[in-house]
Design a protein around this motif. Sequence first.
Motif, PDB file in Angstrom:
ATOM      1  N   ILE A   1     -31.203 -13.999 -29.867  1.00 51.22           N
ATOM      2  CA  ILE A   1     -31.347 -15.325 -29.257  1.00 51.22           C
ATOM      3  C   ILE A   1     -31.257 -16.370 -30.363  1.00 51.22           C
ATOM      4  N   ALA A   2     -30.125 -17.059 -30.404  1.00 44.12           N
ATOM      5  CA  ALA A   2     -29.848 -17.901 -31.570  1.00 44.12           C
ATOM      6  C   ALA A   2     -29.235 -19.244 -31.199  1.00 44.12           C
ATOM      7  N   ASN A   3     -29.581 -20.238 -31.979  1.00 47.52           N
ATOM      8  CA  ASN A   3     -28.924 -21.551 -31.999  1.00 47.52           C
ATOM      9  C   ASN A   3     -29.492 -22.231 -33.233  1.00 47.52           C
ATOM     10  N   GLN A   4     -28.609 -22.759 -34.081  1.00 47.72           N
ATOM     11  CA  GLN A   4     -29.122 -23.315 -35.336  1.00 47.72           C
ATOM     12  C   GLN A   4     -29.933 -24.583 -35.106  1.00 47.72           C
ATOM     13  N   LYS A   5     -29.765 -25.177 -33.931  1.00 38.86           N
ATOM     14  CA  LYS A   5     -30.538 -26.364 -33.596  1.00 38.86           C
ATOM     15  C   LYS A   5     -31.998 -25.975 -33.330  1.00 38.86           C
ATOM     16  N   GLY A   6     -32.919 -26.827 -33.779  1.00 39.88           N
ATOM     17  CA  GLY A   6     -34.334 -26.544 -33.560  1.00 39.88           C
ATOM     18  C   GLY A   6     -34.791 -27.003 -32.180  1.00 39.88           C
ATOM     19  N   GLY A   7     -35.800 -26.330 -31.653  1.00 38.46           N
ATOM     20  CA  GLY A   7     -36.462 -26.780 -30.434  1.00 38.46           C
ATOM     21  C   GLY A   7     -35.635 -26.744 -29.161  1.00 38.46           C
ATOM     22  N   VAL A   8     -34.687 -25.816 -29.067  1.00 39.91           N
ATOM     23  CA  VAL A   8     -33.846 -25.770 -27.862  1.00 39.91           C
ATOM     24  C   VAL A   8     -34.339 -24.746 -26.824  1.00 39.91           C
ATOM     25  N   GLY A   9     -35.412 -24.010 -27.175  1.00 36.55           N
ATOM     26  CA  GLY A   9     -35.954 -23.030 -26.231  1.00 36.55           C
ATOM     27  C   GLY A   9     -35.644 -21.579 -26.584  1.00 36.55           C
ATOM     28  N   LYS A  10     -35.318 -21.308 -27.836  1.00 34.13           N
ATOM     29  CA  LYS A  10     -35.040 -19.924 -28.260  1.00 34.13           C
ATOM     30  C   LYS A  10     -36.280 -19.049 -28.071  1.00 34.13           C
ATOM     31  N   THR A  11     -37.389 -19.482 -28.687  1.00 39.71           N
ATOM     32  CA  THR A  11     -38.598 -18.659 -28.657  1.00 39.71           C
ATOM     33  C   THR A  11     -39.135 -18.530 -27.235  1.00 39.71           C
TER      34      THR A  11
ATOM     35  N   THR B   1     -37.509 -18.602 -24.530  1.00 44.00           N
ATOM     36  CA  THR B   1     -36.645 -17.683 -23.798  1.00 44.00           C
ATOM     37  C   THR B   1     -36.876 -16.236 -24.249  1.00 44.00           C
ATOM     38  N   ALA B   2     -37.019 -16.039 -25.555  1.00 41.84           N
ATOM     39  CA  ALA B   2     -37.249 -14.682 -26.073  1.00 41.84           C
ATOM     40  C   ALA B   2     -38.530 -14.100 -25.469  1.00 41.84           C
ATOM     41  N   VAL B   3     -39.601 -14.878 -25.495  1.00 43.43           N
ATOM     42  CA  VAL B   3     -40.899 -14.399 -25.015  1.00 43.43           C
ATOM     43  C   VAL B   3     -40.860 -14.123 -23.508  1.00 43.43           C
ATOM     44  N   ASN B   4     -40.364 -15.084 -22.730  1.00 40.02           N
ATOM     45  CA  ASN B   4     -40.420 -14.920 -21.276  1.00 40.02           C
ATOM     46  C   ASN B   4     -39.442 -13.856 -20.771  1.00 40.02           C
ATOM     47  N   LEU B   5     -38.299 -13.763 -21.436  1.00 42.77           N
ATOM     48  CA  LEU B   5     -37.353 -12.715 -21.075  1.00 42.77           C
ATOM     49  C   LEU B   5     -37.934 -11.340 -21.428  1.00 42.77           C
ATOM     50  N   ALA B   6     -38.583 -11.261 -22.583  1.00 54.33           N
ATOM     51  CA  ALA B   6     -39.179  -9.986 -23.015  1.00 54.33           C
ATOM     52  C   ALA B   6     -40.265  -9.550 -22.035  1.00 54.33           C
TER      53      ALA B   6
ATOM     54  N   PHE C   1     -34.266  -2.515 -24.148  1.00 57.55           N
ATOM     55  CA  PHE C   1     -33.888  -3.842 -24.618  1.00 57.55           C
ATOM     56  C   PHE C   1     -34.575  -4.178 -25.934  1.00 57.55           C
ATOM     57  N   VAL C   2     -33.829  -4.781 -26.855  1.00 59.96           N
ATOM     58  CA  VAL C   2     -34.421  -5.349 -28.060  1.00 59.96           C
ATOM     59  C   VAL C   2     -34.012  -6.818 -28.071  1.00 59.96           C
ATOM     60  N   LEU C   3     -35.004  -7.723 -28.109  1.00 59.42           N
ATOM     61  CA  LEU C   3     -34.703  -9.157 -28.143  1.00 59.42           C
ATOM     62  C   LEU C   3     -35.105  -9.701 -29.507  1.00 59.42           C
ATOM     63  N   ILE C   4     -34.191 -10.424 -30.147  1.00 55.02           N
ATOM     64  CA  ILE C   4     -34.491 -10.951 -31.482  1.00 55.02           C
ATOM     65  C   ILE C   4     -34.575 -12.470 -31.445  1.00 55.02           C
ATOM     66  N   ASP C   5     -35.744 -13.006 -31.795  1.00 60.21           N
ATOM     67  CA  ASP C   5     -35.925 -14.459 -31.845  1.00 60.21           C
ATOM     68  C   ASP C   5     -35.571 -14.952 -33.244  1.00 60.21           C
TER      69      ASP C   5
END
Length: 248
Positions: free
Chosen positions: A7-17, A19-24, A116-120
């Motif tokens: 789960i990646a985007n170089q921009k900060g604060g877009v909802g990566k973490t 999304t990682a947590v809730n999807l996991a 599944f392996v999700l990477i934040d």
Amino acid sequence: MARIICIANQKGGVGKTTTAVNLAVGLSTAGERTLLIDLDPQCNATSGIGATPSEAHPLLLDKPLRESLQDTSWENLRILPGSRSFVDVDRLERGESSDSAVLRQNLDTGMASFDFVLIDCPPSLGQLTQAALSASTEVLMPIQCEYYAMEGLTQMIHVIRDVMQRGQGRLTFGGILLTMYDPSLELTHEVDSEVREFFGDIVFDTVIPRDVAVSEAPSHGISVMDYAPRSRGCRAYLELCMEVLERD
Ligand SMILES: Nc1ncnc2c1ncn2[C@@H]1O[C@H](COP(=O)(O)OP(=O)(O)OP(=O)(O)O)[C@@H](O)[C@H]1O
Ligand SMILES: [Mg+2]
């Protein structure tokens, strides 16, 4: 073999973490054996599910990653916690250890017991994000519905393409997710059509609404599904889980 989603985007604060947590949590609750890997020195995913960051970064320890996994309050969910150690993060970002190879090797050999392996990832295109991309089978990119949403994406896509070419065809585009969606704003609709026009089918039908329940859940160390099961945010993340499962 597990589906490994970066789960990646170089921009900060877009909802990566988020999304990682809730999807996991969503996938593990649906019965999928899931591993969440926190590669971000901010350790937000680690604290977001109520786990403790490690002293040293697991990627730099001289033992299999498997031995650094922690249990969580969810039966099917385990976490590889992040580390806030500046020294370690510096070493990793400089690519001093062959963390890319270490991560991929560990995921290939030691993680057969996961579906599944999700990477934040951290908000950068540095070594850690590149290591995660090379170790993954899919990349999921959250995009925040805001004015500069598309800015910097060319750079990100360039890095992804690069890894795809180097990675023996293993990495695929898993999807683009629109986050903090506010249908009452004209801007949201503009970003929505621009992103769908540019990326086509890989954009998830599901959009994640801006919802205060989503932002409050992490301070309790739980997912939005546990915190506010009737909220719009909860419904959206459950829908996303279904879409991810269907895209197999
Ligand atoms: N759907 C949402 N509705 C409301 N707030 C949200 C939503 N998604 C995320 N947030 C909030 O926005 C902030 C940024 O989200 P998050 O930490 O997931 O982004 P990130 O991309 O991981 O950030 P970073 O780049 O710093 O790692 C957090 O405070 C989070 O609680
Ligand atoms: Mg984050």
